[in-house]
Design an enzyme around this catalytic site. Structure first.
Site, PDB file in Angstrom:
ATOM      1  N   TYR A 129     -47.853  17.654 -45.481  1.00  0.00           N
ATOM      2  CA  TYR A 129     -47.964  18.306 -46.784  1.00  0.00           C
ATOM      3  C   TYR A 129     -46.581  18.346 -47.425  1.00  0.00           C
ATOM      4  O   TYR A 129     -45.567  18.312 -46.730  1.00  0.00           O
ATOM      5  CB  TYR A 129     -48.422  19.753 -46.613  1.00  0.00           C
ATOM      6  N   ARG A 164     -60.458  29.952 -53.291  1.00  0.00           N
ATOM      7  CA  ARG A 164     -61.703  29.902 -52.511  1.00  0.00           C
ATOM      8  C   ARG A 164     -62.234  31.322 -52.379  1.00  0.00           C
ATOM      9  O   ARG A 164     -61.694  32.140 -51.644  1.00  0.00           O
ATOM     10  CB  ARG A 164     -61.425  29.277 -51.146  1.00  0.00           C
ATOM     11  N   LYS A 251     -53.235  10.654 -49.386  1.00  0.00           N
ATOM     12  CA  LYS A 251     -54.542  11.333 -49.296  1.00  0.00           C
ATOM     13  C   LYS A 251     -54.749  12.264 -50.490  1.00  0.00           C
ATOM     14  O   LYS A 251     -53.898  13.114 -50.768  1.00  0.00           O
ATOM     15  CB  LYS A 251     -54.620  12.151 -48.009  1.00  0.00           C
ATOM     16  N   HIS A 275     -60.490  16.712 -50.978  1.00  0.00           N
ATOM     17  CA  HIS A 275     -60.150  17.747 -50.002  1.00  0.00           C
ATOM     18  C   HIS A 275     -61.418  18.492 -49.555  1.00  0.00           C
ATOM     19  O   HIS A 275     -61.402  19.694 -49.308  1.00  0.00           O
ATOM     20  CB  HIS A 275     -59.132  18.722 -50.596  1.00  0.00           C
ATOM     21  N   ARG A 278     -62.404  21.532 -51.755  1.00  0.00           N
ATOM     22  CA  ARG A 278     -61.663  22.772 -51.513  1.00  0.00           C
ATOM     23  C   ARG A 278     -60.542  22.999 -52.520  1.00  0.00           C
ATOM     24  O   ARG A 278     -59.826  23.990 -52.440  1.00  0.00           O
ATOM     25  CB  ARG A 278     -61.060  22.754 -50.102  1.00  0.00           C
TER      26      ARG A 278
END
Ligand SMILES: Cc1cc2nc3c(=O)[nH]c(=O)nc-3n(C[C@H](O)[C@H](O)[C@H](O)COP(=O)(O)O)c2cc1C
Length: 379
Positions: A129, A164, A251, A275, A278
């Site tokens: 990340y 979320r 990604k 993802h 998400r």
């Protein structure tokens, strides 16, 4: 309980896990539209059934980045895997290894790189990340290379964590989160014994190894928000490209223009992904994003895809839509949470069987023959 599919594993995982962990895995961003569409759009892809073509010999293997994969599937990076089952990264990696496919270790895994890499035969992939502390990023890349990781998966769709709602309700974050998590753990004794007691330390292993002190997981969501870096741009990736010796895969690509940028940048692959629904709710499902991306860059860069792949038929569908290789996130995590290494092994066997059925009934004997010709084109 009879287990014959990913949804059976999902139900078993829900029974075993404290709700804050089950919903962290199962949930998506905002109203979870993209999460649902990922699965529905993939399931809606119709394949042309073809018969009587002697399908007695099938080859499900592929070669990707110089590695042989027994099936065109890799495990997607999943944070906190060691919280779903004791030292879960080791168990998932061993299952992938036994089946002959890559395991991708997340930056935010519980087990550090050095705990997992020596326990498997094939090189694992490492996911990075973008964190504000570039010193950590360099340290992680050095350690991943030293441990023999082959492919770098660089995740670019999380400059900020998506909202979320389920996490706030479940106790993953929100008011009195620690107390609610404690209560849920007490009422899920099988998990408490396996992970709560025997699965320690509960830590972000890669980050505490760099800092030299434990990170703990008490405010994991807060930690993500504070450390992710929204200033990232293609230019920042150049030193990583220069530093990393092996293949580099970007990604979180969902748009053909970004896919073309990845080609121009010199990436070896992209992962078409939202993802797992998400991050930004309402964006295209991978099934719908894939064809335009394949039109733009197929053959110039390897196309991997995840988000919504739940079985071996979906693997064939994703490849027919333009992917070279599929990846799975929740599917293997449900199996891991429910039954550990044996569960992931079993799930991969199911996937392979389902792929073989799909290949037989569409009359393709090797993965290279799974193309857009298999798709039913509506008039
Ligand atoms: C619980 C959970 C944690 C995740 N953690 C990461 C992560 O640390 N790094 C990353 O690049 N993607 C992460 N992802 C996204 C997955 O790599 C993958 O893109 C997604 O799960 C694919 O969708 P699927 O679950 O429908 O297969 C995570 C997904 C889940 C469900």
């Amino acid at each position: 309980m009879i287990i014959s599919s990913t949804s059976d594993y999902r139900a078993a995982a829900q029974k075993r896990l404290p709700p804050f962990l089950f919903h962290y895995i199962d949930g998506g961003a905002y109203a979870e539209q993209t999460l649902r569409r990922n699965v529905e759009d993939m399931a809606a892809v119709a394949l042309r059934q073809r018969v009587l073509k002697d399908m007695s010999r099938l080859d499900t293997s592929i070669e990707l980045f110089g590695e042989k994969l027994s099936i065109p599937v890799a495990l997607s990076p999943v944070g906190l895997t060691g919280m779903y089952r004791r030292r879960g990264e080791v168990q998932a990696a061993r299952a992938a290894d036994a089946h002959g496919i890559p395991f991708t270790m997340s930056t935010v895994s519980v087990c550090p790189i050095e705990e997992v890499a020596p326990r498997i035969k094939r090189p694992m992939w490492f996911q990075l990340y973008v964190l504000k502390d570039r010193g950590f990023m360099q340290n992680a890349l050095e350690r991943a290379q030293a441990a023999g990781c082959s492919t770098l998966v660089f995740t670019v769709d999380m400059p900020v964590p998506g909202a979320r709602y389920r996490d706030a309700h479940s106790g993953m974050s929100g008011p009195n989160a620690a107390m609610r998590r404690y209560w849920q753990s007490v009422t899920h004794p099988a998990w408490s014994m396996d992970v709560g007691l025997l699965g320690r330390p509960h830590d972000l292993g890669n980050i505490s190894a760099y800092r030299g002190s434990p990170t703990g997981l008490a405010d994991y969501i807060g930690w993500l928000g504070a450390n992710f870096d929204p200033s990232i741009s293609w230019k920042d990736l150049e030193w990583i490209r220069a530093f990393w010796k092996g293949p580099m895969v970007i990604k979180g690509i969902l748009d053909p223009e970004d896919a073309k940028d990845a080609v121009r940048f010199g990436a070896d692959g992209i992962i078409v992904s939202n993802h797992g629904g998400r991050q930004l709710d309402g964006v295209l499902s991978s099934a719908r994003a894939l064809p335009a991306i394949a039109d733009a860059v197929k053959g110039q860069i390897k196309i991997l895809a995840d988000s919504g792949i739940r079985n071996g038929l979906d693997v064939v569908r994703a490849i027919a839509l333009g992917a070279d290789c599929a990846m799975i996130g929740r599917a293997f995590i449900y199996a891991l949470a429910a039954a550990g290494e044996a569960g992931v092994k079993h799930l991969l066997e199911l996937l392979e069987k389902e792929m073989r059925v799909a290949m037989t009934l569409t009359s393709v004997s090797k993965v290279a023959d799974i193309t857009g010709d298999l798709l039913v084109r509506e008039a």
